[in-house]
Design a protein around this motif. Structure first.
Motif, PDB file in Angstrom:
ATOM      1  N   MET A 135       0.855  -1.182   0.000  1.00  0.00           N
ATOM      2  CA  MET A 135       0.000   0.000   0.000  1.00  0.00           C
ATOM      3  C   MET A 135       0.893   1.235   0.000  1.00  0.00           C
ATOM      4  SD  MET A 135      -3.008   1.070   2.703  1.00  0.00           S
ATOM      5  CE  MET A 135      -1.879   1.846   3.862  1.00  0.00           C
ATOM      6  N   PRO A 136       0.802   2.098  -1.011  1.00  0.00           N
ATOM      7  CA  PRO A 136       1.761   3.195  -1.167  1.00  0.00           C
ATOM      8  C   PRO A 136       1.460   4.433  -0.331  1.00  0.00           C
ATOM      9  CG  PRO A 136       0.199   3.232  -2.970  1.00  0.00           C
ATOM     10  CD  PRO A 136      -0.167   2.048  -2.114  1.00  0.00           C
ATOM     11  N   VAL A 137       0.694   4.282   0.738  1.00  0.00           N
ATOM     12  CA  VAL A 137       0.302   5.436   1.548  1.00  0.00           C
ATOM     13  C   VAL A 137       0.854   5.284   2.954  1.00  0.00           C
ATOM     14  CG1 VAL A 137      -1.633   6.801   2.407  1.00  0.00           C
ATOM     15  CG2 VAL A 137      -1.812   5.650   0.212  1.00  0.00           C
ATOM     16  N   THR A 138       1.451   6.355   3.481  1.00  0.00           N
ATOM     17  CA  THR A 138       1.912   6.398   4.864  1.00  0.00           C
ATOM     18  C   THR A 138       1.302   7.610   5.554  1.00  0.00           C
ATOM     19  OG1 THR A 138       3.845   7.795   4.434  1.00  0.00           O
ATOM     20  CG2 THR A 138       4.126   5.402   4.134  1.00  0.00           C
ATOM     21  N   ARG A 139       1.696   7.829   6.788  1.00  0.00           N
ATOM     22  CA  ARG A 139       1.188   8.988   7.528  1.00  0.00           C
ATOM     23  C   ARG A 139       1.532  10.324   6.851  1.00  0.00           C
ATOM     24  NH1 ARG A 139       3.068   7.732  13.734  1.00  0.00           N
ATOM     25  NH2 ARG A 139       2.282   5.581  13.850  1.00  0.00           N
ATOM     26  N   SER A 140       2.464  10.317   5.945  1.00  0.00           N
ATOM     27  CA  SER A 140       2.850  11.552   5.279  1.00  0.00           C
ATOM     28  C   SER A 140       1.747  12.080   4.372  1.00  0.00           C
ATOM     29  CB  SER A 140       4.120  11.338   4.449  1.00  0.00           C
ATOM     30  OG  SER A 140       3.859  10.459   3.369  1.00  0.00           O
ATOM     31  N   ALA A 141       0.842  11.211   3.912  1.00  0.00           N
ATOM     32  CA  ALA A 141      -0.190  11.585   2.948  1.00  0.00           C
ATOM     33  C   ALA A 141      -1.508  11.899   3.638  1.00  0.00           C
ATOM     34  CB  ALA A 141      -0.397  10.457   1.935  1.00  0.00           C
ATOM     35  N   ASP A 142      -2.223  12.884   3.124  1.00  0.00           N
ATOM     36  CA  ASP A 142      -3.520  13.235   3.689  1.00  0.00           C
ATOM     37  C   ASP A 142      -4.539  12.117   3.510  1.00  0.00           C
ATOM     38  OD1 ASP A 142      -2.405  15.604   4.405  1.00  0.00           O
ATOM     39  OD2 ASP A 142      -3.559  16.851   3.022  1.00  0.00           O
ATOM     40  N   ASP A 143      -4.383  11.296   2.477  1.00  0.00           N
ATOM     41  CA  ASP A 143      -5.297  10.162   2.275  1.00  0.00           C
ATOM     42  C   ASP A 143      -5.240   9.163   3.423  1.00  0.00           C
ATOM     43  OD1 ASP A 143      -6.339  11.062  -0.072  1.00  0.00           O
ATOM     44  OD2 ASP A 143      -5.245   9.684  -1.384  1.00  0.00           O
ATOM     45  N   PRO A 154       8.476   4.357  12.825  1.00  0.00           N
ATOM     46  CA  PRO A 154       8.057   4.947  11.540  1.00  0.00           C
ATOM     47  C   PRO A 154       8.720   4.221  10.373  1.00  0.00           C
ATOM     48  CG  PRO A 154       9.762   6.304  12.514  1.00  0.00           C
ATOM     49  CD  PRO A 154       9.434   5.234  13.535  1.00  0.00           C
ATOM     50  N   ARG A 155       7.983   4.081   9.274  1.00  0.00           N
ATOM     51  CA  ARG A 155       8.488   3.333   8.132  1.00  0.00           C
ATOM     52  C   ARG A 155       8.144   4.020   6.817  1.00  0.00           C
ATOM     53  NH1 ARG A 155       7.595  -3.140   9.221  1.00  0.00           N
ATOM     54  NH2 ARG A 155       8.698  -3.280  11.217  1.00  0.00           N
ATOM     55  N   THR A 156       9.036   3.846   5.866  1.00  0.00           N
ATOM     56  CA  THR A 156       8.827   4.368   4.525  1.00  0.00           C
ATOM     57  C   THR A 156       7.990   3.407   3.690  1.00  0.00           C
ATOM     58  OG1 THR A 156      10.980   5.478   4.620  1.00  0.00           O
ATOM     59  CG2 THR A 156      10.005   5.165   2.445  1.00  0.00           C
ATOM     60  N   SER A 157       8.249   2.101   3.800  1.00  0.00           N
ATOM     61  CA  SER A 157       7.537   1.093   3.024  1.00  0.00           C
ATOM     62  C   SER A 157       6.349   0.580   3.829  1.00  0.00           C
ATOM     63  CB  SER A 157       8.474  -0.066   2.685  1.00  0.00           C
ATOM     64  OG  SER A 157       9.494   0.364   1.805  1.00  0.00           O
ATOM     65  N   ASP A 195       8.149  10.933  15.501  1.00  0.00           N
ATOM     66  CA  ASP A 195       7.681  10.195  14.324  1.00  0.00           C
ATOM     67  C   ASP A 195       7.117  11.144  13.278  1.00  0.00           C
ATOM     68  OD1 ASP A 195       8.362   7.905  15.684  1.00  0.00           O
ATOM     69  OD2 ASP A 195       6.305   7.199  15.973  1.00  0.00           O
ATOM     70  N   SER A 196       6.433  12.191  13.738  1.00  0.00           N
ATOM     71  CA  SER A 196       5.844  13.156  12.809  1.00  0.00           C
ATOM     72  C   SER A 196       6.909  13.753  11.904  1.00  0.00           C
ATOM     73  CB  SER A 196       5.139  14.275  13.587  1.00  0.00           C
ATOM     74  OG  SER A 196       4.088  13.773  14.383  1.00  0.00           O
ATOM     75  N   ARG A 197       8.071  14.082  12.482  1.00  0.00           N
ATOM     76  CA  ARG A 197       9.147  14.682  11.684  1.00  0.00           C
ATOM     77  C   ARG A 197       9.659  13.700  10.633  1.00  0.00           C
ATOM     78  NH1 ARG A 197      10.537  19.185  14.737  1.00  0.00           N
ATOM     79  NH2 ARG A 197       8.628  19.702  15.857  1.00  0.00           N
ATOM     80  N   PHE A 198       9.714  12.436  10.982  1.00  0.00           N
ATOM     81  CA  PHE A 198      10.127  11.398  10.031  1.00  0.00           C
ATOM     82  C   PHE A 198       9.258  11.469   8.777  1.00  0.00           C
ATOM     83  CE2 PHE A 198       9.825   7.216   8.154  1.00  0.00           C
ATOM     84  CZ  PHE A 198      11.080   6.644   8.273  1.00  0.00           C
ATOM     85  N   TYR A 199       7.952  11.667   8.973  1.00  0.00           N
ATOM     86  CA  TYR A 199       7.007  11.677   7.865  1.00  0.00           C
ATOM     87  C   TYR A 199       6.829  13.055   7.233  1.00  0.00           C
ATOM     88  CZ  TYR A 199       5.523   6.967   9.236  1.00  0.00           C
ATOM     89  OH  TYR A 199       5.474   5.617   9.519  1.00  0.00           O
ATOM     90  N   ASN A 221       2.975  17.687  13.648  1.00  0.00           N
ATOM     91  CA  ASN A 221       2.268  17.033  14.751  1.00  0.00           C
ATOM     92  C   ASN A 221       1.196  16.116  14.162  1.00  0.00           C
ATOM     93  OD1 ASN A 221       0.546  16.368  16.957  1.00  0.00           O
ATOM     94  ND2 ASN A 221       1.240  18.180  18.066  1.00  0.00           N
ATOM     95  N   TYR A 222       1.554  14.852  13.990  1.00  0.00           N
ATOM     96  CA  TYR A 222       0.683  13.872  13.349  1.00  0.00           C
ATOM     97  C   TYR A 222      -0.693  13.792  14.002  1.00  0.00           C
ATOM     98  CZ  TYR A 222      -1.062   9.034  12.802  1.00  0.00           C
ATOM     99  OH  TYR A 222      -1.831   7.924  12.623  1.00  0.00           O
ATOM    100  N   ILE A 223      -0.745  13.752  15.329  1.00  0.00           N
ATOM    101  CA  ILE A 223      -2.024  13.592  16.032  1.00  0.00           C
ATOM    102  C   ILE A 223      -2.944  14.777  15.737  1.00  0.00           C
ATOM    103  CG2 ILE A 223      -3.142  13.349  18.275  1.00  0.00           C
ATOM    104  CD1 ILE A 223      -1.538  10.895  17.494  1.00  0.00           C
ATOM    105  N   GLU A 224      -2.433  15.983  15.874  1.00  0.00           N
ATOM    106  CA  GLU A 224      -3.251  17.173  15.629  1.00  0.00           C
ATOM    107  C   GLU A 224      -3.655  17.286  14.166  1.00  0.00           C
ATOM    108  OE1 GLU A 224      -1.388  20.691  17.039  1.00  0.00           O
ATOM    109  OE2 GLU A 224      -1.515  20.113  19.161  1.00  0.00           O
ATOM    110  N   GLU A 225      -2.732  17.007  13.280  1.00  0.00           N
ATOM    111  CA  GLU A 225      -3.012  17.166  11.859  1.00  0.00           C
ATOM    112  C   GLU A 225      -4.022  16.121  11.372  1.00  0.00           C
ATOM    113  OE1 GLU A 225       0.689  17.498   9.646  1.00  0.00           O
ATOM    114  OE2 GLU A 225       1.532  18.682  11.285  1.00  0.00           O
ATOM    115  N   MET A 226      -3.896  14.880  11.847  1.00  0.00           N
ATOM    116  CA  MET A 226      -4.880  13.866  11.467  1.00  0.00           C
ATOM    117  C   MET A 226      -6.264  14.207  12.004  1.00  0.00           C
ATOM    118  SD  MET A 226      -3.846  11.483   9.462  1.00  0.00           S
ATOM    119  CE  MET A 226      -2.360  11.972   8.572  1.00  0.00           C
ATOM    120  N   ASP A 227      -6.314  14.768  13.204  1.00  0.00           N
ATOM    121  CA  ASP A 227      -7.596  15.165  13.769  1.00  0.00           C
ATOM    122  C   ASP A 227      -8.285  16.198  12.881  1.00  0.00           C
ATOM    123  OD1 ASP A 227      -9.563  15.232  16.062  1.00  0.00           O
ATOM    124  OD2 ASP A 227      -8.935  17.327  16.028  1.00  0.00           O
ATOM    125  N   GLN A 228      -7.510  17.153  12.378  1.00  0.00           N
ATOM    126  CA  GLN A 228      -8.088  18.170  11.504  1.00  0.00           C
ATOM    127  C   GLN A 228      -8.518  17.568  10.170  1.00  0.00           C
ATOM    128  OE1 GLN A 228      -8.733  21.407  12.458  1.00  0.00           O
ATOM    129  NE2 GLN A 228      -9.937  21.337  10.576  1.00  0.00           N
TER     130      GLN A 228
END
Length: 544
Positions: free
Chosen positions: A290-298, A354-357, A439-443, A447-454
């Motif tokens: 699956m080509p999606v990680t936390r870095s993507a809004d999807d 955190p992972r790239t793949s 982990d957020s910086r890796f991606y 702030n992964y938690i806040e950004e995903m909430d939004q």
């Protein structure tokens, strides 16, 4: 293994318990008013290096947490020395300093309620140090010594490597078939890449790791050029400056960090059955790239779909409802859109992995084999295959239903509301908050938690259903099944031939089931899977 009962906390209670969140330092982690939208492609290496610091100031706290995350992980292991990064990290935390042996360190820090430990994953290694604020000045010289002048004592090396060898030879095969199937899936999914081997290495590689290898690996891959500093709690600016100055004394080598291995593309449903003596059930894990990680809004849309299908350790998911609640086949069934660290032991996801793949996966906890069912129920004396074939069909059919039919507006609203509160439980402790910020910086996020909430707040059911159709499929998957040697052969033939797999109930259970369940069973039993290959592997031949 400690079992944690699956449950659903009321959303109102979740929200109340998480309503008051500590403020993040404005120096390096200021709160955003709008959600960042990084691209799917990202370069995790940019988060590491000199002066890369993540702060979480909490002046009212009585603790100080230090994390040092290195961009290396098991994918940095040299060929033939798989497990070296893990050995090196263990030697740093389990061998003391040149001034103080590890036994003396443990005695000294015990009255302070201080602790330190390491965690190695595929792409990062993280050291965590925690102490009460009153003892930070006493504890810090030990932290400094462990990172800058580790002892690397011969006697400690023998102990560390012996434990490591025992894990790859014995423990992984004997302690938990669930964890075994999970590691076997990654071995299959990433075969031929630097992601394939367990972080602890494999049977052939660990014996060849030398103490000189450890010293060289520390010098070349634990450097000031691939480190991210994290600090949280009640600390002074002077202390942070001292920490940064000391970390700057790490090796100045520019490490040659490899590119993360990409998952193999399955051609149809490819199955590896691992047979072992005296397995009590069939433990199943599936995965597909699956080509999606936390870095993507999807990722936010897939979080909703994943939670609806089978949130880890939650009893409301479709998989759990159909396999455990309705049919009492096992302890639980869940889905995943990223690596879930030590899922057999933890209710909530851990930071620091955190992972790239990435890949989409299903976890079907052990179901009964034919031999066990026949011993329990005389009415099942004629069956050849236990519940694994039926359970796999049922799980894949549920994914297909979600892909083809999508979620309703009501299902979407309920799941999203739950997730927005539940995610806040990820960061109940200061250590977890700091970990997820790093982990957020890796991606490439702040702030992964806040950004995903939004992102979740602005999401629509149409976007969720579109994301599921775009990123999920079941025609091409890898499947690993750890089972008893009596089950392996018949299960292989059944899978290869798409043999109907009627659910095997005891008479008492079957009499209590409603007609609609039995009708669904008939449809599941004949549900066609795109099985193209089924191999049987002896347990002794895995992780070699």
């Amino acid at each position: 293994m400690k079992k944690i009962a699956a449950y659903i906390l009321p959303v109102a209670l979740l929200a109340a318990s998480c309503a008051k969140q500590p403020q993040v330092s404005q120096q390096t982690t200021e709160t955003k008013t709008e959600t960042a939208a990084p691209a799917t492609a990202f370069d995790a290496n940019t988060a590491f290096g000199p002066d890369k610091v993540v702060e979480l100031r909490q002046p009212e706290s009585n603790k100080v947490i230090i994390k040092l995350m290195f961009k290396n992980g098991s994918m940095a292991d040299p060929k033939g020395k798989e497990g070296l990064t893990y050995t090196t990290a263990q030697m740093i935390t389990e061998s003391g300093t040149k001034e103080m042996p590890v036994s003396a360190i443990k005695d000294k820090i015990f009255p302070w309620a201080a602790e330190y430990y390491s965690n190695v994953d595929k792409e990062v290694t993280t050291f965590t140090f925690a102490v009460h604020q009153d003892f930070i000045n006493d504890f810090y010289p030990i932290v400094r010594g462990l990172m800058l002048s580790p002892a690397f004592a011969e006697e400690d090396f023998k102990r560390v490597k012996s434990n490591q060898q025992n894990f790859v030879d014995e423990v992984i095969r004997a302690s938990s078939d669930e964890e075994y199937s999970k590691k076997a899936l990654e071995d299959l999914l990433f075969r031929g890449t630097n992601y394939q081997h367990m972080v602890e290495g494999n049977s052939a590689s660990v014996p060849g790791i030398t103490l000189e290898d450890v010293r060289n690996h520390w010098q070349n891959y634990f450097t000031r050029n691939n480190v991210m500093i994290g600090i949280a709690g009640n600390y002074s600016s002077d202390f942070l400056n001292k920490l940064k100055a000391d970390v700057a004394q790490l090796s100045g080598t520019q490490p040659n960090i490899p590119v993360a291995g990409e998952p193999n593309q399955p051609k149809g449903v490819q199955v590896e059955i691992i047979q072992k003596n005296n397995a009590l059930g069939s433990a199943i894990f599936t995965g597909t790239p699956m080509p999606v990680t936390r870095s993507a809004d999807d990722f936010a849309a897939l979080m909703v779909a994943n939670s609806f299908l089978g949130e880890h350790r939650k009893s409301y998911g479709k998989l759990y409802d159909k396999i455990r609640t309705t049919r009492s086949m096992n302890y639980g069934d869940y889905s995943y859109i990223e690596w879930y660290d030590r899922g057999g032991s933890f209710q909530l996801p851990n930071p620091g992995v955190p992972r790239t793949s990435n890949y989409f996966a299903l976890w079907i906890r052990p179901v009964q084999i034919a031999e066990g069912l026949k011993q329990q129920y005389t009415e099942l004396s004629d069956i050849n295959v236990g519940h694994a074939h039926f359970a796999l069909r049922l799980a894949i059919r549920e994914v297909d239903n979600l892909i083809n039919n999508g979620m309703t507006q009501e299902e979407f609203e309920l799941t999203r509301t739950f997730l927005r509160s539940y995610m806040k439980l990820y960061i109940q402790t200061m250590e977890k908050q700091l970990g997820f910020l790093m982990d957020s910086r890796f991606y490439g996020r702040e702030n992964y938690i806040e950004e995903m909430d939004q992102l979740l707040a602005n999401l629509t059911v149409e976007e969720v259903n579109q994301a599921v159709k775009k990123y999920w499929q079941t025609d091409n998957m890898f499947v690993t099944i750890v089972t008893d040697d009596s089950e392996a052969g018949p299960l292989r033939e059944a899978l290869l031939n798409n043999t109907p797999s009627p659910m095997s109930y005891s008479n008492l259970v079957k009499e209590g089931l409603p007609q609609e369940v039995l009708a669904e069973d008939d449809a599941i039993a004949k549900y066609k899977l795109n099985v193209t290959e089924v191999k049987i592997v002896d347990s002794k031949d895995t992780f070699k």
